[in-house]
Scaffold this motif. Structure first.
Motif, mmCIF file in Angstrom:
data_model
loop_
_atom_site.group_PDB
_atom_site.id
_atom_site.type_symbol
_atom_site.label_atom_id
_atom_site.label_comp_id
_atom_site.label_asym_id
_atom_site.label_seq_id
_atom_site.Cartn_x
_atom_site.Cartn_y
_atom_site.Cartn_z
ATOM 1 N N LYS A 99 0.821 -1.210 0.000
ATOM 2 C CA LYS A 99 0.000 0.000 0.000
ATOM 3 C C LYS A 99 0.858 1.263 0.000
ATOM 4 O O LYS A 99 2.074 1.218 -0.009
ATOM 5 C CB LYS A 99 -0.947 -0.030 1.197
ATOM 6 C CG LYS A 99 -1.980 -1.143 1.112
ATOM 7 C CD LYS A 99 -2.965 -1.088 2.270
ATOM 8 C CE LYS A 99 -4.027 -2.175 2.124
ATOM 9 N NZ LYS A 99 -5.019 -2.144 3.238
ATOM 10 N N LYS B 240 -1.818 9.985 8.383
ATOM 11 C CA LYS B 240 -1.262 8.656 8.570
ATOM 12 C C LYS B 240 -0.178 8.421 7.534
ATOM 13 O O LYS B 240 -0.381 8.668 6.347
ATOM 14 C CB LYS B 240 -2.379 7.615 8.439
ATOM 15 C CG LYS B 240 -1.959 6.186 8.723
ATOM 16 C CD LYS B 240 -3.165 5.244 8.576
ATOM 17 C CE LYS B 240 -2.767 3.798 8.840
ATOM 18 N NZ LYS B 240 -3.906 2.872 8.635
ATOM 19 N N PRO C 123 -2.142 4.853 4.329
ATOM 20 C CA PRO C 123 -3.346 5.673 4.506
ATOM 21 C C PRO C 123 -4.383 5.338 3.437
ATOM 22 O O PRO C 123 -4.043 4.877 2.343
ATOM 23 C CB PRO C 123 -2.814 7.094 4.332
ATOM 24 C CG PRO C 123 -1.649 6.936 3.401
ATOM 25 C CD PRO C 123 -1.015 5.623 3.777
ATOM 26 N N ASP C 124 -5.641 5.586 3.735
ATOM 27 C CA ASP C 124 -6.698 5.360 2.740
ATOM 28 C C ASP C 124 -6.549 6.320 1.563
ATOM 29 O O ASP C 124 -6.840 5.969 0.420
ATOM 30 C CB ASP C 124 -8.085 5.533 3.386
ATOM 31 C CG ASP C 124 -8.381 4.451 4.410
ATOM 32 O OD1 ASP C 124 -7.856 3.329 4.251
ATOM 33 O OD2 ASP C 124 -9.137 4.723 5.362
ATOM 34 N N ASP C 125 -6.119 7.538 1.841
ATOM 35 C CA ASP C 125 -5.937 8.562 0.810
ATOM 36 C C ASP C 125 -4.557 9.187 1.023
ATOM 37 O O ASP C 125 -4.383 10.030 1.895
ATOM 38 C CB ASP C 125 -7.040 9.620 0.926
ATOM 39 C CG ASP C 125 -6.907 10.731 -0.106
ATOM 40 O OD1 ASP C 125 -5.917 10.736 -0.869
ATOM 41 O OD2 ASP C 125 -7.790 11.614 -0.139
ATOM 42 N N TYR C 126 -3.569 8.761 0.237
ATOM 43 C CA TYR C 126 -2.195 9.198 0.508
ATOM 44 C C TYR C 126 -1.930 10.627 0.073
ATOM 45 O O TYR C 126 -0.871 11.183 0.381
ATOM 46 C CB TYR C 126 -1.181 8.220 -0.089
ATOM 47 C CG TYR C 126 -1.003 8.207 -1.595
ATOM 48 C CD1 TYR C 126 0.105 8.795 -2.195
ATOM 49 C CD2 TYR C 126 -1.920 7.558 -2.424
ATOM 50 C CE1 TYR C 126 0.306 8.746 -3.558
ATOM 51 C CE2 TYR C 126 -1.729 7.500 -3.791
ATOM 52 C CZ TYR C 126 -0.620 8.102 -4.365
ATOM 53 O OH TYR C 126 -0.431 8.046 -5.728
#
Length: 287
Positions: free
Chosen positions: A116, A169, A173-176
């Motif tokens: 990820k 984060k 992260p969910d949305d980098y």
């Protein structure tokens, strides 16, 4: 450095906050470093010393995370020969406008297929514990990179934005891009993202305030890199600010940075921490 730092390279760095350096590592460097990744992440440390940070361990952490070790140079002399090289120090010092460069921290980064993202951030958000604060970073790839393979991405010109505190984060992260968008909105700037597609052995030097991160690896091959976060050779510990990891190397009642832990890689007057020559020439221990 010869033609490696000609005026166009310097101008690009000042304008964009990053610049590509071709063929910094040769084939032998690349092959030797690749061979050390599996032993390192299995905890087989050639020098016998643990790194300062070991953020991914087999059997403990999810397989879809980017694997990271910080200050692998203390644990493995093959890694040390690359990240502590005088050419890395000179590149960072000259682009940073410093009299010399010392090692602040390295990264050994391994993004396997399916791994990820890493969230966008500024390195200097984590550099409050030294004076003068500020990194110049040399990112060196050991694999050919592609936008779909989770290569490093930069926001062009973002080194001219304000410095932000650590945001969001970092790992998976969910949305980098979320923290980048927030910073751009705060600065009133447009975002231009540049994915770095280069060959193994190429490098990128970036300013400590340049926003960067990386997406997921959707390719079938790994993305491995070595990173040297350099400080000015004149850097000293901040008298009150503390790094929860690296301030442990500060001597009592002394702000000087001990070259045993923050070696000087290159200085314009020809100085380099004397112990490096012997340390880097020692043959790796048998496994």
């Amino acid at each position: 450095m010869g033609d490696m730092l000609h005026s166009e390279i310097i101008d690009t760095f000042r304008r964009d906050g990053f610049v590509i350096i071709r063929n910094l590592l040769d084939d032998d460097d690349i092959a030797a470093a690749r061979d050390r990744f599996e032993p390192l992440f299995k905890g087989k440390f050639e020098t016998g010393l643990y790194p300062d940070e070991w953020n991914w361990q087999e059997g403990r952490d999810p397989a879809d995370r980017t694997r990271q070790i910080c200050n692998g140079w203390k644990s493995d002399r093959t890694i040390a020969r690359i990240v502590l090289s005088p050419k890395v120090g000179e590149l960072c010092a000259r682009l940073g406008g410093w009299p010399g460069a010392r090692m602040g921290q390295d990264n050994v980064l391994w993004k396997p297929p399916g791994a990820k993202s890493l969230g966008f951030h500024q390195d200097d958000s984590y550099c409050h514990w030294v004076v003068p604060a500020g990194y110049i970073t040399c990112w060196m790839t050991l694999d050919d990179t592609a936008a779909s393979g989770g290569t490093i991405e930069y926001a062009r010109g973002s080194h001219l934005w304000p410095l932000s505190p650590p945001m969001g984060k970092f790992h998976a992260p969910d949305d980098y891009h979320a923290s980048l968008r927030e910073a751009a909105a705060h600065a009133g700037r447009e975002i231009e993202i540049v994915p770095i597609e280069v060959r193994a052995g190429d490098a990128v030097i970036h300013h400590g305030r340049t926003w960067h991160g990386s997406g997921p690896n959707r390719e079938t091959r790994p993305r491995r890199s070595l990173v040297a976060h350099c400080l000015s050779s004149e850097a000293r510990f901040h008298p009150t600010e503390v790094s929860y990891i690296y301030s442990r190397y500060r001597r009592r009642d002394d702000l000087a940075m001990d070259e045993s832990y923050f070696p000087i890689l290159w200085r314009a007057d020809g100085y380099r921490s004397p112990w490096l020559a012997r340390y880097l020439d020692l043959a790796p221990a048998a496994e």
